[in-house]
Structure formats: C-alpha cells, structure tokens
Write a protein that holds these residues in place. Structure first.
Motif, mmCIF file in Angstrom:
data_model
loop_
_atom_site.group_PDB
_atom_site.id
_atom_site.type_symbol
_atom_site.label_atom_id
_atom_site.label_comp_id
_atom_site.label_asym_id
_atom_site.label_seq_id
_atom_site.Cartn_x
_atom_site.Cartn_y
_atom_site.Cartn_z
ATOM 1 N N GLY B 74 9.768 -3.623 -7.886
ATOM 2 C CA GLY B 74 9.812 -2.183 -8.091
ATOM 3 C C GLY B 74 11.237 -1.653 -8.096
ATOM 4 N N LYS B 75 12.197 -2.521 -7.843
ATOM 5 C CA LYS B 75 13.600 -2.108 -7.857
ATOM 6 C C LYS B 75 14.291 -2.782 -9.033
ATOM 7 C CE LYS B 75 13.989 -1.976 -2.811
ATOM 8 N NZ LYS B 75 14.648 -2.642 -1.681
ATOM 9 N N PRO B 76 15.361 -2.155 -9.528
ATOM 10 C CA PRO B 76 16.097 -2.817 -10.602
ATOM 11 C C PRO B 76 16.819 -4.052 -10.061
ATOM 12 C CG PRO B 76 17.192 -0.785 -9.924
ATOM 13 C CD PRO B 76 15.903 -0.843 -9.173
ATOM 14 N N TYR B 78 20.352 -6.221 -10.287
ATOM 15 C CA TYR B 78 21.745 -6.040 -10.709
ATOM 16 C C TYR B 78 22.473 -7.373 -10.800
ATOM 17 C CZ TYR B 78 21.080 -1.093 -9.766
ATOM 18 O OH TYR B 78 20.616 0.199 -9.776
ATOM 19 N N GLU B 180 29.624 -3.481 -0.713
ATOM 20 C CA GLU B 180 29.944 -2.288 0.071
ATOM 21 C C GLU B 180 30.949 -1.417 -0.682
ATOM 22 O OE1 GLU B 180 29.230 -1.237 3.702
ATOM 23 O OE2 GLU B 180 27.511 -2.174 2.759
ATOM 24 N N GLU B 183 29.582 0.384 -3.563
ATOM 25 C CA GLU B 183 28.732 1.513 -3.167
ATOM 26 C C GLU B 183 29.545 2.679 -2.616
ATOM 27 O OE1 GLU B 183 25.567 0.329 -0.571
ATOM 28 O OE2 GLU B 183 24.762 -1.117 -2.002
ATOM 29 N N GLN B 188 33.845 -3.850 3.837
ATOM 30 C CA GLN B 188 33.654 -4.735 4.983
ATOM 31 C C GLN B 188 32.366 -5.519 4.809
ATOM 32 O OE1 GLN B 188 34.200 -1.756 8.161
ATOM 33 N NE2 GLN B 188 36.084 -2.841 8.668
ATOM 34 N N ARG B 190 28.850 -7.555 5.018
ATOM 35 C CA ARG B 190 27.566 -7.247 5.645
ATOM 36 C C ARG B 190 27.029 -8.496 6.321
ATOM 37 N NH1 ARG B 190 24.451 -4.633 0.419
ATOM 38 N NH2 ARG B 190 25.783 -2.792 0.202
ATOM 39 N N LEU B 191 26.184 -8.267 7.291
ATOM 40 C CA LEU B 191 25.504 -9.370 7.942
ATOM 41 C C LEU B 191 24.463 -9.938 6.979
ATOM 42 C CD1 LEU B 191 25.488 -10.707 10.744
ATOM 43 C CD2 LEU B 191 23.559 -9.240 11.328
ATOM 44 N N PRO B 194 19.734 -9.967 5.260
ATOM 45 C CA PRO B 194 19.240 -10.332 3.929
ATOM 46 C C PRO B 194 20.383 -10.717 2.981
ATOM 47 C CG PRO B 194 19.258 -7.953 4.194
ATOM 48 C CD PRO B 194 19.637 -8.527 5.518
ATOM 49 N N GLU B 199 18.474 -8.256 -1.034
ATOM 50 C CA GLU B 199 18.940 -6.882 -0.827
ATOM 51 C C GLU B 199 20.437 -6.835 -1.071
ATOM 52 O OE1 GLU B 199 18.216 -4.765 2.780
ATOM 53 O OE2 GLU B 199 16.042 -4.832 2.486
ATOM 54 N N TYR B 202 22.767 -1.455 -3.745
ATOM 55 C CA TYR B 202 21.756 -0.410 -3.532
ATOM 56 C C TYR B 202 20.445 -1.007 -3.014
ATOM 57 C CZ TYR B 202 25.060 1.699 -6.829
ATOM 58 O OH TYR B 202 26.188 2.110 -7.478
ATOM 59 N N LYS B 203 20.572 -2.001 -2.168
ATOM 60 C CA LYS B 203 19.401 -2.661 -1.566
ATOM 61 C C LYS B 203 18.472 -3.276 -2.606
ATOM 62 C CE LYS B 203 19.041 -0.544 2.843
ATOM 63 N NZ LYS B 203 19.350 -0.348 3.895
#
Ligand SMILES: Cc1cc2nc3c(=O)[nH]c(=O)nc-3n(C[C@H](O)[C@H](O)[C@H](O)COP(=O)(O)O)c2cc1C
Ligand code: SF4
Ligand code: FES
Lengths: 234, 459
Positions: B74-76, B78, B180, B183, B188, B190-191, B194, B199, B202-203
C-alpha cells in the motif's frame, strides 16, 4: 561533529576548534521574496513530503543572501511549518550551508592523505599566508573564504583545489598565487571541468535544484505517511 | 588480463558519450529495452544470477537486495542512488557521473522497473556541483527521449527521477543517514532493523545502491548474467573500477576484473613514484586496514582481501612509499573521522576526538610508549560498539598501523620527533602526470580536464 563552516580550522595543524562567534550576525528580512518565494514553492512541490525540501530551501536562502542568516532559517521554518530550532539543527549539520558571511569565492583545498602526500597541506598553508588571518571567515575585501576540505573524490588529480566547488587539478603553489591574484582582478580562471565558477550565490542556486529541468509529479504517498519518518531509530 | 575488455569505462575516451545521442550510438539503453520486455521478477533473477555485489563498500548481493522489497504494502517503493562518494581515496563514482551519466541512469531505471518503483532519487554529494549538473542534463535528455516519465518506450512503465544535492557530510553516504538527510533531517544513521528494504524513505520500502553498482546493471541485462559472471572470481563477479592514488606514477581509475592482484593494479598505475619502495597501502579507502608489500599478491576480491586481514571496501588504493610517515597519514585519517563523526554515539564521537589528540601528540614528538596501547584500547571500545560502520572504519587505520608499523610509533617516541620529516624536502612535489583510465588491450588515453596554465591566469 560535522561542523558548520565557521568552525572550520586547519585541524591537522592545531586541532583546536575556533570559538563560535559570540554574537551571531543576522540580516533584516525578509530574504525570500517574490521570485524566490515562488521557487521555494516549486521546490517543495517536487518532493513527496514537504520537509525534504529543507536543505534545498536553505540553499535558496544562500543564493539570495550569500550565506544563511537566522532570518532565512526563520522564513524557511515558517514556509515548511517547522520551528526555527528544527531548521537550525539541520543547517548547523552541513558544511556547505554557510552560517556566517562568506567571500564571493569559497576556496577549498583538500588536505586528506592522497592530496597531502602530494603537497595539499603546504598548498593550504600558502593560501592562508596569501589570504591573511581572517580568510577562514572572510577576507576584508569580501572576496574569499578559505576552507580546508576533506577528500573531494578527485585524488588522482592531487593536490585538488576547488573554487565554489568547481575543481582545479594538480594545483601548484605558483598557480595558486596567480589564481588568487586573477580572481581579485576579476578574472576567474576556467575550472578543469564545468567552466568558470560563478559566485557562491550562483552555485547555491544550482545546489537548490534550480539547474534541474525535470520537476517530477508529487508522488502518491498516502496522506500522513512518512511525516514522522525522521525519528531516529524509527 | 590481456584479453580483458573494459566494460564500465568503455565510453570514457569518448566525450560525446555523456550525451544521449552518443550513448545511444554506442549501444546505450539496449539493456533497458531487454529488461522492459521481461517480467520485473525475471529481471531480479537475472541480476541475482550475475553475482553482482554492491560496490558501495559492503559487497551485498544486488539482486538479493532487490528481492527483499515487499510488494503491495500500500506504500510506494523508492529507489535511491547513493552518489555521495566521500570515502577518502575513492573517486570512481565521480568519473562515472562525469563521463557516462546515462549508463548510471539506465541501470537505475532497470532497478526501478524490477522493484516496481515510480519515483527515484539520486542523492548527489554537494561538492559534486559539476558531476551533478552532468547528471541533471542526462536526466533532462532521458525525459525528452522517452526513457523517463510516463510510459517509458511504450512499455506502460512510469518513472520520475529527481537529483537531490547533499550539503557536505560524509556520513550521509551511510544508507540510513542518507535517508534521514533526504527527508530533511540531520544526516544521522537510523537503528536497524527495520531495514530500508522494509521501512526506508518516508517509511516505505527502499532500495539504495551505489553508482558503480547500478552502472554494471545495463551490461548484465544486455549481455546476460552468465557473461557477467564469467568475469572476475566466483564470488566477486564482473569488472570493477579501482581508484589508485598517492605515490604511484599515474594515479587514476583503472578498470579490471574483480580479483585482479593488487600488484598488477599498481603496475597499471605506473608503479611506485620515482622508483621508491612501497610502504603501505589501503585496499578500499581510509576505512579499510592498511596492508603492506607482503600483501601485494592478494587478489582484489571481497573474500581474498578479507582473508588478508583487510576489506575490499570501495576498491580505493591509497599508496604510501618509504618516505611517507604512517603515523602522520593515520593522524590525517583520524582527523577526518573526528570531523565527520555525526556525534550520535559516545564511543565514536569521543573516541575519534581523543584518538586525534593522542596521535597529534605522537606525531609532534611528545608521545609516550604507553600511548600505543592506549590507542589500541580506545579502538577496542569503539569497534562494533557504535551505531554505524563509521566508528569501525575510524579504528582501521589506527589498529592496522600499530599492527604493522609499531616500530615507527616507537621511533617517534624514542627520537621525540617524526623520523621522516625532512626539512630539506620540497614542500610541494611535482604534480603527477595525467591519470590512468581504462585497462587491458583497449587501454585508452582519456581526455583530461582543462589544464590551467600560469600565463592565462594572470589578469
Ligand atoms: C560511514 C559510511 C559512509 C558511506 N558512504 C558511502 C558512499 O559515499 N557511497 C556509497 O555508495 N556507499 C556508502 N556507504 C555504504 C552504504 O551504506 C551502502 O552500503 C551502499 O550505498 C549500498 O549500495 P551497494 O549495495 O550498491 O553497495 C557508506 C557506509 C558508511 C558506513
Ligand atoms: S558510529 Fe559515529 S557516525 Fe555512526 S552513528 Fe555513531 S556517532 Fe554517528
Ligand atoms: S584526498 Fe584530496 S581529493 Fe581525495
């Protein structure tokens, strides 16, 4: 930390960070008016989520003012619906966003090992000698800001010097001296690739994405998606 | 070696190849045509079968990465091209962008088609004002000729591409920091998990690939997976571009099969400058442990370099000769990491800062013997204890220099100065001659950038 431009010093030599200017300079607003405002809206429309346009908008401020004053950050914050603190947090992270008045020409000299092995540091020292004490901030004639640069990804052409991020290959001290003299006299030499560098304002416009002729359509991110995507550890 | 034909750099001698006409005349966009006739999943299978591994540093299998992308969430989806190249010593992405931007674009379009992405971002290093402009022009041409936009070449596939400029931060090359940054946040990391495949931007599910990785893809599609896999070694397939700099006669990018021995590569670059002796070299940029002349016969593939105690990284060989001080070079690398640490985790932020101080003291001749072990200890407290691989990379030059050149550190302490600092040496060595280019039978002289002459500069 990745420091903003005003903190850059020849660290290999002193290792000391310059003190942050006690009272930050600013300009009277507004800085994004008329055309710039329209360009800002156009830039935002290119991204699926508005906030992605933050750095491009700060570049846009830099293209108007020649650097990024707090007034610019306030306006960008207002346009994107963020707080000034949020914008400042981002602005201070990136070295190409200049938080103090800069010369028209930012001269960057690479002193990373591949360049250092072939004289990059000596070149930097020479540039400092020629441009004088204040050159890491701005020279008194407003022409130059000198920056020590990390690897510019052109190590085969060491030592590398860039003027507003267009590169000159294998620069000798003699050539450096002539280049500075030439630029002072209004004759900016053509770079190895990419033509004659414009002023920092012009280059900032390119970096803001104004060189791109291909605004894609806003994507179909479901409403609200991604807005919180920046939370570290998300 | 003799029969190796350059693949990725084949067009580098041809200045017209940066334009779409020049690209099409030299077989461009044929791989995309083939891909568009296939099912997306079949494209992924082909890339898997080619054995292509990521060239951004980690060597992750590219086809496998693409196959992780979930569909119908349901998400695009990228795709993000990592054009942030900033690892010291690494410079092939820049030249790929400048000399053959459509090759990258074609690979990126194929990737987008395979993972069913309709919006692609290129995260271009801020300092790449010119390479980014070359790419923007290529993007505009591709739109113009129907290789981007709606219904690409009548296939029904739509794709938009956008070039996003960075703003000067090495860490933004790390894939989650890149997201990051894209966006609109501080760059910095991310953990994970995911992972970006689940994700990312934009998740949403996101593929991130390096410029050289994607530049390989058109050739995989055009000439087939088994042809690609026939080049290089079993586990490191295909051609690769090796960036060679420092004390060699002809620094430059040299294309050769993966697994070519380091010795041959240095010979391609004309050997050590001025007939001096090799002292130390990095196989994959500043984040990979130094190796020594003993290791020159190491095949430059992922597994062999690892077996030799280092990492293939970005295939960037920084060469030090007998007159260069390893302590000094290590200090400069460490300053790089101290400056570029994003500051998120304590071991990395503080560790790089302290290491720099200790090394500077050492190089200045005020070091103590205990400092050597102290640095090793600090390194152990950074290694694998930080958020991202920057910290591990920062430990590499320090640990490996202590391992192989402990006597040089001791000599600094004993003499109370750098044993190699020679005041009589010229402060600036003569500039190196022109850079390398492609290799093999069809080695070519590359058109260089404009060489500035003294006379023309003076106003
Ligand atoms: C500190 C750091 C910096 C990195 N910089 C880059 C870079 O500039 N370009 C790049 O392609 N990969 C870089 N990487 C690797 C990326 O995180 C990622 O693995 C890569 O882009 C994946 O592409 P690939 O699978 O095609 O290799 C970096 C990693 C780290 C830890
Ligand atoms: S290891 Fe260093 S660069 Fe990576 S997240 Fe931690 S502080 Fe930032
Ligand atoms: S070390 Fe100077 S450009 Fe890479």
């Amino acid at each position: 930390m990745t420091e903003a431009g005003h903190l850059r010093v020849p660290q290999w030599q002193t290792g000391q960070l310059a003190p942050v200017a006690a009272a930050r300079e600013d300009v009277e607003g507004p800085v994004l008016t008329g055309d710039a405002r329209r360009l800002a809206e156009r830039t935002i429309a290119k991204y699926p989520v508005r906030r992605s346009a933050l750095v491009p908008l700060l570049y846009l401020v830099q293209s108007e003012v020649g650097w990024v004053p707090r007034q610019g950050m306030r306006e960008v914050a207002e346009i994107l619906g963020l707080t000034t603190a949020e914008v400042e947090a981002v602005a201070t992270f990136y070295t190409m966003l200049k938080l103090h008045p800069c010369g028209k020409y930012v001269v960057s000299i690479c002193t990373n090992p591949s360049c250092a092995l072939l004289g990059g540091r000596a070149l930097y020292e020479r540039a400092k000698e020629i441009l004088g004490e204040q050159c890491e901030h701005i020279t008194p004639d407003g022409m130059f800001t000198l920056e020590e640069e990390e690897c510019l990804a052109a190590c085969d052409k060491a030592p590398v010097l860039a003027v507003n991020y267009l590169f000159y290959d294998r620069v000798s001290q003699e050539l450096l001296e002539r280049m500075i003299e030439g630029i002072r006299a209004g004759h900016v030499p053509e770079a190895a690739r990419g033509g004659v560098p414009g002023e920092l304002k012009d280059v900032s416009r390119t970096l803001a994405g104004m060189g791109s002729q291909t605004p894609p359509q806003p994507d179909t991110v479901p409403a609200g998606e991604g807005e919180g995507g920046g939370a570290p550890g998300g | 070696m003799a029969e190796f034909e350059p693949v990725l750099t084949a067009r580098w001698g041809n200045p017209d190849a940066a334009s779409i006409d020049g690209y099409l005349e030299t077989g461009g966009y044929q791989g995309l045509r083939k891909a568009l006739d296939m099912e997306p999943d079949a494209v992924i299978e082909e890339v898997k079968a080619s054995g292509l591994r990521g060239r951004g540093g980690a060597g992750f299998p590219t086809g496998t990465k693409w196959s992780f992308i979930p569909q119908n969430t349901g998400k695009p989806v990228y795709v993000t091209v990592n054009a942030d190249e900033s690892e010291p010593g690494t410079f092939n992405n820049r030249e790929l962008l400048e000399r053959d931007p459509h090759q990258l674009l074609e690979g990126a379009i194929i990737c987008a088609y395979a993972v069913r992405c309709h919006t692609l971002f290129v995260y271009c290093r801020g300092e790449f004002v010119w390479p980014g402009t070359v790419l923007e022009r290529a993007v505009a041409e591709a739109y113009d000729r129907g290789y981007l936009g709606e219904d690409i070449q009548g296939s029904g596939f739509d794709l938009d591409v956008m070039v996003h400029r960075g703003a000067g931060a090495y860490i933004c090359g790390e894939e989650t920091a890149l997201l990051e940054s894209l966006e609109g946040y501080r760059g910095q990391p991310r953990l994970r998990p995911p992972f970006p495949a689940v994700e990312g931007l934009y998740k949403s599910p996101t593929v991130i690939n390096n410029v050289e990785t994607l530049s390989c893809v058109p050739h995989v599609m055009d000439r087939g997976a088994s042809w690609f896999a026939s080049i290089g070694t079993e586990k490191s397939t295909g051609p690769g571009i090796f960036s060679i700099s420092g004390k060699v006669e002809r620094p430059g990018n040299y294309e050769a099969p993966m697994g070519t021995p380091a010795r041959e590569l240095i010979e391609m670059a004309g050997g050590i400058r001025g007939g001096k002796r090799l002292k130390a070299w990095t196989p994959g940029g500043s984040s990979t442990p130094y190796l020594t002349p003993e290791h020159l016969d190491t095949p430059m593939d992922f597994d062999s370099v690892q077996a030799a105690g280092s990492l293939l990284g970005t295939k960037a060989m920084i060469v030090l000769d007998e007159t260069d001080c390893v302590v000094d070079a290590t200090l400069r690398f460490t300053q790089f990491y101290a400056h570029e640490s994003c500051g998120k985790c304590t071991p990395c932020r503080e560790g790089t800062w302290w290491m720099e101080r200790v090394l500077r003291r050492m190089e200045a001749g005020h070091g103590r013997t205990e400092d050597i072990d102290l640095m090793h200890d600090v390194g152990q407290n950074m290694l694998f204890k930080s958020f991202c691989a920057l910290a591990d990379g920062a430990v590499s030059p320090i640990d490996s220099s202590i391992k192989y050149f402990r006597d040089e550190y001791e000599e600094h302490v004993r003499l109370g100065r750098c044993p190699l600092k020679d005041e009589g040496r010229p402060r600036l060595e003569a500039a190196s001659p022109r850079s390398g280019g492609t290799t093999g039978e069809t080695a070519q002289e590359l058109p260089e950038g404009r060489e500035l002459s003294l006379g023309e500069v003076l106003a």
